[in-house]
Motif scaffolding. Structure first.
Motif, mmCIF file in Angstrom:
data_model
loop_
_atom_site.group_PDB
_atom_site.id
_atom_site.type_symbol
_atom_site.label_atom_id
_atom_site.label_comp_id
_atom_site.label_asym_id
_atom_site.label_seq_id
_atom_site.Cartn_x
_atom_site.Cartn_y
_atom_site.Cartn_z
ATOM 1 N N ASN A 471 -10.069 9.557 3.047
ATOM 2 C CA ASN A 471 -11.350 8.880 2.858
ATOM 3 C C ASN A 471 -11.198 7.731 1.863
ATOM 4 O O ASN A 471 -10.667 7.900 0.768
ATOM 5 N N ASN A 473 -13.579 4.910 -0.117
ATOM 6 C CA ASN A 473 -14.997 4.721 -0.402
ATOM 7 C C ASN A 473 -15.196 3.664 -1.480
ATOM 8 O O ASN A 473 -14.334 3.439 -2.336
ATOM 9 N N TYR A 474 -16.366 3.046 -1.432
ATOM 10 C CA TYR A 474 -16.761 2.013 -2.391
ATOM 11 C C TYR A 474 -18.190 2.297 -2.830
ATOM 12 O O TYR A 474 -19.059 2.630 -2.010
ATOM 13 N N ARG A 475 -18.447 2.172 -4.144
ATOM 14 C CA ARG A 475 -19.782 2.468 -4.680
ATOM 15 C C ARG A 475 -20.200 1.362 -5.634
ATOM 16 O O ARG A 475 -19.445 0.954 -6.500
ATOM 17 N N THR A 486 -23.341 2.822 -1.143
ATOM 18 C CA THR A 486 -22.086 3.515 -0.899
ATOM 19 C C THR A 486 -21.587 3.160 0.505
ATOM 20 O O THR A 486 -22.343 3.254 1.472
ATOM 21 N N LEU A 488 -18.263 3.967 3.118
ATOM 22 C CA LEU A 488 -17.087 4.833 3.238
ATOM 23 C C LEU A 488 -16.526 4.809 4.647
ATOM 24 O O LEU A 488 -17.225 4.542 5.631
ATOM 25 N N THR A 490 -13.747 7.348 6.954
ATOM 26 C CA THR A 490 -13.060 8.638 6.930
ATOM 27 C C THR A 490 -12.262 8.828 8.212
ATOM 28 O O THR A 490 -12.752 8.537 9.308
ATOM 29 N N SER A 888 -16.184 11.878 -4.305
ATOM 30 C CA SER A 888 -16.364 11.005 -3.155
ATOM 31 C C SER A 888 -17.116 11.720 -2.058
ATOM 32 O O SER A 888 -16.963 12.917 -1.850
#
Length: 899
Positions: A471, A473-475, A486, A488, A490, A888
């Motif tokens: 995964n 991800n960026y927040r 957010t 993401l 996957t 995450s």
């Protein structure tokens, strides 16, 4: 059974009498410890008090509960704290901070001003900001002080909320500074800033705290936290430092309110289809049992039991269990080591280690575990399936002894790009191997007569599998937490390879060998790849309004190969009748939105989820569907001791991928399970009414189901005695349940947690083997947990449970009763913990009985497991300061539950 019911009724009567007497008892007139009084207020007003223990140590007050009856908590706190030179601050509706009153001459007036939110100045401004830790994460319940710039004279105190935000609501024109004090961090003093330049709000730049190298020993922050917290849509089971956190995670979940675990370790909450998350991350259904058996119970901090999930969660579930693990957190390198073992007739053992490393903006968390042991599972069943000879029966008794070896590894890497942006990589890998004997005995005969013949199958199995999740991800967090984005992606590959061999021997009624049927074997290979892209956005309009929305796309490719081979021709050959090769592709596009409005006494939540599904079983069928899933919740607070809520939610239960393809799997010579391409999704409409009356939580839930999915006999061959089973849709079903939760503290060292369903009713109707069948029944169940604080470092917990017979789809299940217990000992000032426990200590070892009657097919199946066990666990943690472990969100919950 009658003695048990009498004992339970006596226990309930004693507890009710004790509560009645306790409520009427006149409180002592002599001085009491302030901490003890705060504990009573916590239970009465359902709030938490946050304070540094050293500030309240040995302080006493004159307190009579009757003198303050009906008075607001603010008046009680003023009466108790002001004479002790203490002040308080309301963080939110549930949390109050208590601290020493500053020693300035105007401190008393200022603390009054802080509590009332008023100022004598006609010109008032608001100062707001946020406090972050060294990772840019919000610091909760942190003391923030507003002082005059010229001489640092005290003006006002505030405490940060769950998002790290603080607010000074009434500030006179002038020049000020901000001071921040947080345990484990260096003190902070801001640059001077002006208030009163015409702006109604002065926004302070987010404050990033730095870690202190000193280890805090004398100061400890204490918060009165109930064992179970009750909220409008969920229960929060605080199992951190619980005596029951011994063995594997299933043992902890077994003691949670309204959680039921079947013989094959399937979890359900209040009888609903349940999504299981770990730290908000979805767990593959195929791997869930292995992960819970591998994860030490001591790793769990709390469990969120979400009985009324919002549209934020996938529409496939009526309830959610979110397991929050303890965060192994460190500045530099910190970690923990765990050893767990259990034994019944067979033993298991596990070792688990986790560590966190941080350097500047980089955080790396890693955890690895190994689990090795034996698992026993056995059934005894008898079925009647020949309408021309009703007394003729077939037994299907089998025993599986699985030698298990499981490895798990997880890592989470996170980089803080700046104070508002984070990018992370999450990897989870598990490798499992199950193998051993799977022996079956099939006897043929008539009731009250001699056995005609017996087929003994000395089968074996060997299954290897892998489950992986990657995964990225960026927040983004902006405007002091008012906006959160957010993004993401996957990728989840899953593989399984199962080989079964079936050598057998046929005996006559005298035990003589008739023949050795041809050997056959099956190989089942499965490969599933899941790709997910998801965007989630949250916006806080103001203190009353919030919006959550998001988009999700999920693509799944499933490949299943079943090869059946036998020696009928004298050599091993493939039989195409029971072999198949299937390829299924599915895409789901979804959008959701949830709007929440929260007033002082009312809360409304409106949500929707829309999903479009495209399924293509290559060479078999194609389907396209669009579904809309609304949900609604309303809550009204009548007073501090009473609130009511109502909710509605529509959910879908999609068949698992392998259930929709035309496969055939031999359970044994006379039982064959097949896929069903005609299988349709199941839809549930769930209606819930809830009331919280002081400590008592009561909910009435009704579920109306269309197309309930169940495993039923689909075809019978009276000549060969083979029965084929498929998952099928029933016509309709319903469930009505009255659920009650009641925690009660008897005294300082004895508290209880009681939950159950005094009355419930399940019903189902559908067509099986060409005939319509109906089944319905009432049921009830009860669970009580008693926690005894023997010393500050020793706890004992005893759990008792009892449930009557109940029905599910078109089957009747036997009830059960027993008692579990565990003791916990803290070692080395809390850095080590030792636990010793046992399950099913009083009554006989639990088994499970399932009875079915479909006219031409009748069966009775009893399941045995190695459930009476002794459990032992040890944990040691090392490290100094605390930093947040990356967390995450993966977004592959629905897909992984269907693997």
């Amino acid at each position: 059974m009658n003695n048990l019911k009498t004992g339970l009724m006596s226990l309930i009567y004693i507890l009710m009498l004790h509560q009645f007497a306790f409520g009427r008892q006149t409180q002592p007139t002599e001085k009491q410890l302030l901490t003890k009084v705060l504990t009573e207020l916590t239970a009465q007003y359902k709030v938490n008090f946050l304070y540094e223990e050293v500030n309240l140590k040995q302080k006493t007050v004159n307190y009579k509960a009757t003198d303050f009856k009906g008075k607001p908590i603010s008046e009680i706190l003023n009466s108790l704290l002001l004479p002790l030179n203490l002040s308080w601050y309301k963080v939110d509706a549930r949390n109050y901070s208590i601290f020493l009153t500053p020693k300035k001459s105007d401190a008393k007036d200022k603390s009054k001003e802080m509590r009332s939110g008023m100022s004598d100045s006609p010109k008032m401004e608001k100062v707001t900001g946020s406090v972050l830790d060294e990772n840019g994460k919000p610091l909760e319940y942190t003391t923030v002080t507003l002082v005059l710039s010229v001489d640092s004279a005290f003006v006002s105190n505030a405490l940060t909320d769950l998002e790290g935000v603080f607010t000074f609501s009434s500030v006179k024109t002038g020049t000020y500074k901000i001071k921040v004090s947080s345990m484990g961090h260096l003190p902070y003093l801001s640059q001077a800033f002006k208030v009163g330049d015409g702006n109604p709000t002065v926004a302070i730049e987010p404050i990033a705290m730095k870690v202190s190298d000193k280890t805090l020993k004398e100061v400890r922050v204490t918060a009165s936290k109930a064992l179970v917290e009750t909220k409008s849509d969920r229960f929060i089971f605080n199992v951190d430092n619980s005596a029951m956190a011994v063995g594997n995670s299933l043992q902890v979940l077994k003691s949670a309110p309204f959680v039921r675990i079947s013989a094959d370790n399937v979890l359900s909450l209040q009888g609903k289809k349940t999504m299981v998350l770990i730290d908000n991350k979805p767990i593959p259904d195929a791997a869930l049992e292995n992960i819970l058996l591998t994860m030490p119970a001591g790793n769990i901090s709390k469990v969120e039991l979400i009985t009324q999930p919002s549209a934020k969660y996938d529409a496939s579930y009526g309830a959610v269990i979110n397991i929050i693990t303890k965060k192994s957190q460190v500045e530099g390198i910190t970690g923990n080591l765990r050893l767990d073992g259990s034994t019944g007739n067979y033993a298991t053992g596990s070792a688990n280690a986790g560590a966190t490393y941080k350097h500047k903006n980089l955080t790396i968390y890693a955890n690895a575990g190994i689990n090795k042991g034996d698992n026993y599972f056995s059934t005894e069943s008898k079925r009647y399936q020949d309408p021309t000879d009703p007394s003729y029966y077939l037994t299907n008794n089998w025993t599986r002894l699985s030698h298990n070896l499981m490895y798990t590894f997880q890592t989470n890497m996170e980089v803080q790009l700046d104070k508002n942006q984070t990018v992370g990589l999450f990897v989870d890998i598990s490798d499992v191997e199950f193998k051993g004997p799977w022996r079956t005995t099939n006897s043929f005969g008539r009731e009250n007569g001699r056995i005609d013949s017996v087929l003994f199958t000395d089968a074996s199995f060997n299954q290897k599998g892998q489950s992986q999740t990657y995964n990225l991800n960026y927040r983004l967090l902006s405007d002091s937490g008012k906006n959160e984005l957010t993004v993401l992606g996957t990728f989840t590959p899953w593989q399984r390879n199962l080989l079964q061999t079936f050598p057998s021997t046929l005996y006559n009624g005298d035990g003589e060998i008739i023949k050795n049927p041809p050997l056959y074997q099956t190989r089942n290979k499965g490969n599933i790849d899941v790709y997910i892209a998801q965007i989630d956005y949250k916006h806080l309009f103001n203190k009353d309004w919030s919006l959550e929305t998001g988009l999700k796309y999920q693509q799944t490719n499933s490949r299943t190969l079943v090869v059946y081979e036998d020696y009928k021709s004298g050599q091993l050959e493939v039989d195409p009748k029971f072999s198949n090769n299937n390829n299924l592709k599915e895409s789901i596009s979804g959008i959701y939105g949830t709007l929440t409005k929260d007033w002082e006494n009312d809360m409304v939540q409106l949500g929707f989820r829309a999903e479009g599904t495209d399924v293509n079983s290559v060479g078999s069928f194609k389907r396209q569907k669009f579904n809309f899933f609304p949900n609604l919740m309303y809550q009204h607070n009548i007073n501090k001791d009473l609130n009511i809520s109502a909710s509605y939610k529509k959910i879908i239960n999609r068949p698992r991928y392998n259930e929709m393809v035309p496969y055939s799997v031999f359970l044994n010579q006379y039982s064959i399970e097949q896929g069903n391409p005609d299988l349709k999704p199941q839809f549930d409409n769930v209606y819930t009414l809830t009331a919280n009356i002081k400590k008592l939580n009561i909910s009435l839930s009704y579920t109306d189901t269309k197309g309930m999915i169940g495993l039923f006999p689909s075809e019978q061959d009276y000549i060969t005695k083979v029965t084929y089973f498929k998952r099928q849709n029933l016509k309709k079903a319903s469930a009505l349940a009255l659920n009650i939760f009641f925690p009660y503290r008897i005294n300082e060292w004895w508290e209880t947690m009681n939950s159950g369903t005094p009355i419930g009713r399940n019903s189902a109707e559908g067509v099986v083997l060409g005939s319509t069948h109906k089944l319905s029944a009432f049921y009830s169940d009860f669970r009580t947990a008693h926690i005894f604080k023997i010393t500050n470092d020793i706890k004992l917990q005893i759990d008792g449970y009892y449930w009557t017979k109940y029905t599910q789809d078109l089957g009747t299940y036997q009830g059960n009763k027993n008692i579990d217990a565990s003791i916990m000992v803290n070692l080395w000032k809390g850095n080590g913990q030792f636990r010793l426990g046992g399950t099913e200590l009083v009554f006989k070892r639990n088994d499970y009985l399932l009875e079915r009657d479909y006219g031409t097919f009748k069966s009775s199946e009893r399941i045995y497991t190695d459930s009476r066990r002794l459990l032992i666990g040890f944990n040691y943690r090392f490290g100094k300061s605390r930093i947040a472990k990356p967390n995450s969100k993966l977004g592959n919950a629905d897909a992984m539950k269907r693997l």
